[in-house]
Every structure is written in structure tokens, then in C-alpha cells.
Design a protein around this motif. Structure first.
Motif, PDB file in Angstrom:
ATOM      1  N   ASN A   1      17.485  -2.737  52.920  1.00 39.48           N
ATOM      2  CA  ASN A   1      16.887  -3.611  52.111  1.00 39.48           C
ATOM      3  C   ASN A   1      16.494  -3.197  51.004  1.00 39.48           C
ATOM      4  N   ILE A   2      16.648  -3.751  50.082  1.00 36.03           N
ATOM      5  CA  ILE A   2      16.546  -3.326  48.571  1.00 36.03           C
ATOM      6  C   ILE A   2      15.576  -4.286  47.823  1.00 36.03           C
ATOM      7  N   VAL A   3      14.179  -4.168  47.132  1.00 31.66           N
ATOM      8  CA  VAL A   3      13.372  -4.663  46.321  1.00 31.66           C
ATOM      9  C   VAL A   3      14.173  -5.011  45.095  1.00 31.66           C
ATOM     10  N   VAL A   4      14.230  -6.115  44.784  1.00 37.11           N
ATOM     11  CA  VAL A   4      14.965  -6.565  43.636  1.00 37.11           C
ATOM     12  C   VAL A   4      13.868  -7.317  42.622  1.00 37.11           C
ATOM     13  N   ASN A   5      12.755  -7.526  42.812  1.00 34.42           N
ATOM     14  CA  ASN A   5      11.710  -7.840  41.956  1.00 34.42           C
ATOM     15  C   ASN A   5      10.280  -7.012  42.403  1.00 34.42           C
ATOM     16  N   THR A   6      10.386  -5.848  41.566  1.00 37.25           N
ATOM     17  CA  THR A   6       9.163  -5.156  41.887  1.00 37.25           C
ATOM     18  C   THR A   6       7.778  -5.777  41.377  1.00 37.25           C
ATOM     19  N   ALA A   7       7.572  -6.622  40.460  1.00 41.74           N
ATOM     20  CA  ALA A   7       6.535  -7.056  40.010  1.00 41.74           C
ATOM     21  C   ALA A   7       5.960  -8.176  40.723  1.00 41.74           C
ATOM     22  N   HIS A   8       6.452  -8.802  41.704  1.00 37.39           N
ATOM     23  CA  HIS A   8       6.188  -9.807  42.394  1.00 37.39           C
ATOM     24  C   HIS A   8       5.006  -9.194  43.602  1.00 37.39           C
ATOM     25  N   PRO A   9       3.971 -10.163  43.640  1.00 37.30           N
ATOM     26  CA  PRO A   9       2.868  -9.770  44.559  1.00 37.30           C
ATOM     27  C   PRO A   9       3.158  -9.478  46.144  1.00 37.30           C
ATOM     28  N   ILE A  10       4.271 -10.044  46.533  1.00 40.48           N
ATOM     29  CA  ILE A  10       4.785  -9.852  47.896  1.00 40.48           C
ATOM     30  C   ILE A  10       5.363  -8.535  47.885  1.00 40.48           C
ATOM     31  N   ASN A  11       5.673  -7.977  46.909  1.00 39.16           N
ATOM     32  CA  ASN A  11       6.461  -6.450  46.936  1.00 39.16           C
ATOM     33  C   ASN A  11       5.565  -5.617  46.536  1.00 39.16           C
ATOM     34  N   GLN A  12       4.295  -5.730  46.295  1.00 40.68           N
ATOM     35  CA  GLN A  12       3.405  -4.527  46.116  1.00 40.68           C
ATOM     36  C   GLN A  12       3.182  -3.560  47.075  1.00 40.68           C
ATOM     37  N   GLY A  13       3.484  -2.379  46.995  1.00 43.76           N
ATOM     38  CA  GLY A  13       3.136  -1.320  48.037  1.00 43.76           C
ATOM     39  C   GLY A  13       4.371  -1.298  48.929  1.00 43.76           C
ATOM     40  N   VAL A  14       5.389  -2.028  48.830  1.00 42.90           N
ATOM     41  CA  VAL A  14       6.606  -2.058  49.619  1.00 42.90           C
ATOM     42  C   VAL A  14       7.625  -0.904  48.972  1.00 42.90           C
ATOM     43  N   SER A  15       8.227  -0.118  49.915  1.00 41.27           N
ATOM     44  CA  SER A  15       9.156   0.818  49.383  1.00 41.27           C
ATOM     45  C   SER A  15      10.369   0.218  48.677  1.00 41.27           C
ATOM     46  N   PRO A  16      10.602   1.012  47.668  1.00 46.12           N
ATOM     47  CA  PRO A  16      11.956   0.367  46.838  1.00 46.12           C
ATOM     48  C   PRO A  16      13.278   0.065  47.692  1.00 46.12           C
ATOM     49  N   GLU A  17      13.541   0.865  48.624  1.00 51.29           N
ATOM     50  CA  GLU A  17      14.587   0.761  49.703  1.00 51.29           C
ATOM     51  C   GLU A  17      13.871   0.842  51.124  1.00 51.29           C
ATOM     52  N   PHE A  18      14.396   0.312  51.874  1.00 48.74           N
ATOM     53  CA  PHE A  18      14.077   0.662  53.308  1.00 48.74           C
ATOM     54  C   PHE A  18      15.204   0.147  54.146  1.00 48.74           C
ATOM     55  N   THR A  19      15.377   0.936  55.269  1.00 45.36           N
ATOM     56  CA  THR A  19      16.487   0.650  56.323  1.00 45.36           C
ATOM     57  C   THR A  19      15.867   0.444  57.747  1.00 45.36           C
ATOM     58  N   PHE A  20      16.499  -0.390  58.440  1.00 47.65           N
ATOM     59  CA  PHE A  20      16.136  -0.391  59.885  1.00 47.65           C
ATOM     60  C   PHE A  20      17.147  -1.264  60.628  1.00 47.65           C
ATOM     61  N   LYS A  21      17.378  -1.305  61.841  1.00 44.81           N
ATOM     62  CA  LYS A  21      18.510  -2.223  62.666  1.00 44.81           C
ATOM     63  C   LYS A  21      17.867  -3.570  62.799  1.00 44.81           C
ATOM     64  N   ASP A  22      18.731  -4.452  62.303  1.00 46.76           N
ATOM     65  CA  ASP A  22      18.144  -5.823  62.502  1.00 46.76           C
ATOM     66  C   ASP A  22      19.706  -6.579  62.457  1.00 46.76           C
TER      67      ASP A  22
END
Length: 245
Positions: free
Chosen positions: A151-172
Motif C-alpha cells: 500500500n502506497i500513500v499518494v497524497n501525503t498532504a491529506h488529513p486522512i494520511n497524517q501519521g501513516v507510513s508512506p508504504e506499508f504491506t500486509f496480507k489482504d
């Protein structure tokens, strides 16, 4: 004629009892608290809604000091809850009655916010095309095999992505989410990339509704996502953003 009258009376009584049960036997909001009421609706197939949405996600939402969340899998009760609900979170893929569909439409038309989690961004209801066009801006009809996804954050400025890792992986389950050009447009905040095919799809997005704040999150099959710190941060941020608090 007497028989028909008796049957009609019986039908009215049964309907009244059903409505009364929906209103009085289900969990209720604590109106003594000055908090925002969040209704989480789950239930259906292919997912453990009780474990991950009723217990895990609703418990997480209730850690927020200014929010009071309850969970139901009785979709007939939605229309009663919405009278005192500030934010509706749909996670279900089970049928929603026409009365509750109408109540949701009125809720959103009033500018009330909506968050759609995982199964709720699917094309679930053939009798309710407005749902996917106006509230999802498209939807998913298939997903890849359950496996590790990036999973890759593509809009780092949006409030929903604040404090979220730029990239993170898990099974889904990587939902092959497709925006509908004839529906409401979406703004993509996070994308999911298949480690098998390298294709990418929207994972977190907002819908360009003219009245209500709407968030879609395609992630969330089981413990790999629901216990992940970035999924949990996105969910909390989405609630803050949707409620504008």
C-alpha cells in the motif's frame, strides 16, 4: 371476508412488533454524552464481521474521546438509528431493505458523512445502482487471491494520511476497484499494488459528493489489516475528517 380481515390485522401487528423490536432491543446511543454518534453496520458473507468490525474496529473507534460508536448487523434498524447518528460506517454486504436505503439517501442528502469499509465498496446491491454511482464512485467486482500487498500513500498532504507510513504491506484481498466515469469522481489517497502482477488499484479514497463527506477504504479482510497500525491510523483519521472534528 372475516378471514381476510383477521389476516390483515395479524400482518399489521407483526409489522408493528418488528419495528418496535428494531427500536427497543438493539444497542442504543448514550444520549447523555455530548459526543458524535457513529453507527457501524456489518453482516453478510465471506468475512468475520463480528470479530473484526464489531469487536476490533468499533472498540478502536470508541477510544476516541469525542465519539460514541455502536455496531449492528440488523440492517432493518438503520432507519431508526440514523435519526440520532452523526456518521454512518457501512461494512456489510448483506441486503439492505428499501426503507433503510431511502433513509441512507436522506442522511447523505442532508450532508451527513459516510465511510465505506472493505465489503461495502463492492457491487453488492443490483436494486440500488445509486449506491455505487453516488456513494462509491464505482466499485469492485473481483479481487486477487489473499496474499501480501503493498500500500502506497499518494497524497501525503491529506488529513486522512497524517501519521501513516508512506508504504506499508500486509496480507489482504486486493480489491480490483474501478472508478465509474458516469458516477461521482474520486480522489485517491492510497493505492494498493499487487506483488504478483504489479497492477495498482485505489485503496483509500474520498468521493466528490456535492453535500457529504464520503470515504472509501477497500482494505480490511481480517487480522492482517485490522491489527495493522497504518490501517488503524487511516480509520481514525477518516472518522476525524468525515466528522470534521
Amino acid at each position: 371476508m372475516k378471514y381476510k380481515s383477521v389476516m390483515l390485522l395479524l400482518a399489521i401487528v407483526v409489522s408493528s412488533i418488528g419495528s418496535l423490536c428494531a427500536k427497543t432491543m438493539a444497542p442504543s446511543f448514550d444520549n447523555q454524552q455530548k459526543k458524535k454518534n457513529v453507527l457501524v453496520v456489518g453482516g453478510g458473507g465471506s468475512h468475520d464481521f463480528d470479530r473484526w468490525y464489531k469487536i476490533e474496529d468499533t472498540k478502536l473507534i470508541n477510544t476516541m474521546a469525542d465519539v460514541n460508536a455502536i455496531y449492528t448487523d440488523n440492517t432493518d434498524s438503520i432507519r431508526f438509528y440514523l435519526k440520532t447518528t452523526d456518521l454512518l460506517v457501512l461494512t456489510n454486504n448483506q441486503p439492505i431493505s428499501k426503507a433503510s436505503q431511502v433513509a441512507i439517501e436522506k442522511f447523505v442528502a442532508q450532508g451527513k458523512p459516510l465511510i465505506l469499509l472493505h465489503a461495502a465498496v463492492w457491487y453488492n446491491w443490483e436494486d440500488w445502482s445509486k449506491y455505487n454511482l453516488e456513494y462509491v464512485g464505482g466499485g469492485s467486482k473481483s479481487h486477487e487471491n489473499f496474499q501480501e500487498i503493498k500500500n502506497i500513500v499518494v497524497n501525503t498532504a491529506h488529513p486522512i494520511n497524517q501519521g501513516v507510513s508512506p508504504e506499508f504491506t500486509f496480507k489482504d484481498e486486493l480489491y480490483r476497484h474501478e472508478p465509474n466515469a458516469t458516477g461521482k469522481g474520486i480522489d485517491v489517497l492510497v493505492i494498493s499494488q499487487s506483488l504478483e502482477t504489479a497492477k495498482v488499484y485505489p485503496a483509500v479514497f474520498t468521493v466528490n459528493h456535492d453535500k457529504a463527506r464520503i470515504v472509501g477504504i477497500t482494505l480490511g479482510h481480517d487480522e492482517h489489516s485490522h491489527l495493522n497500525k497504518d490501517y488503524r491510523k487511516i480509520l481514525i483519521n477518516a472518522i476525524h475528517w468525515a466528522l470534521n472534528i
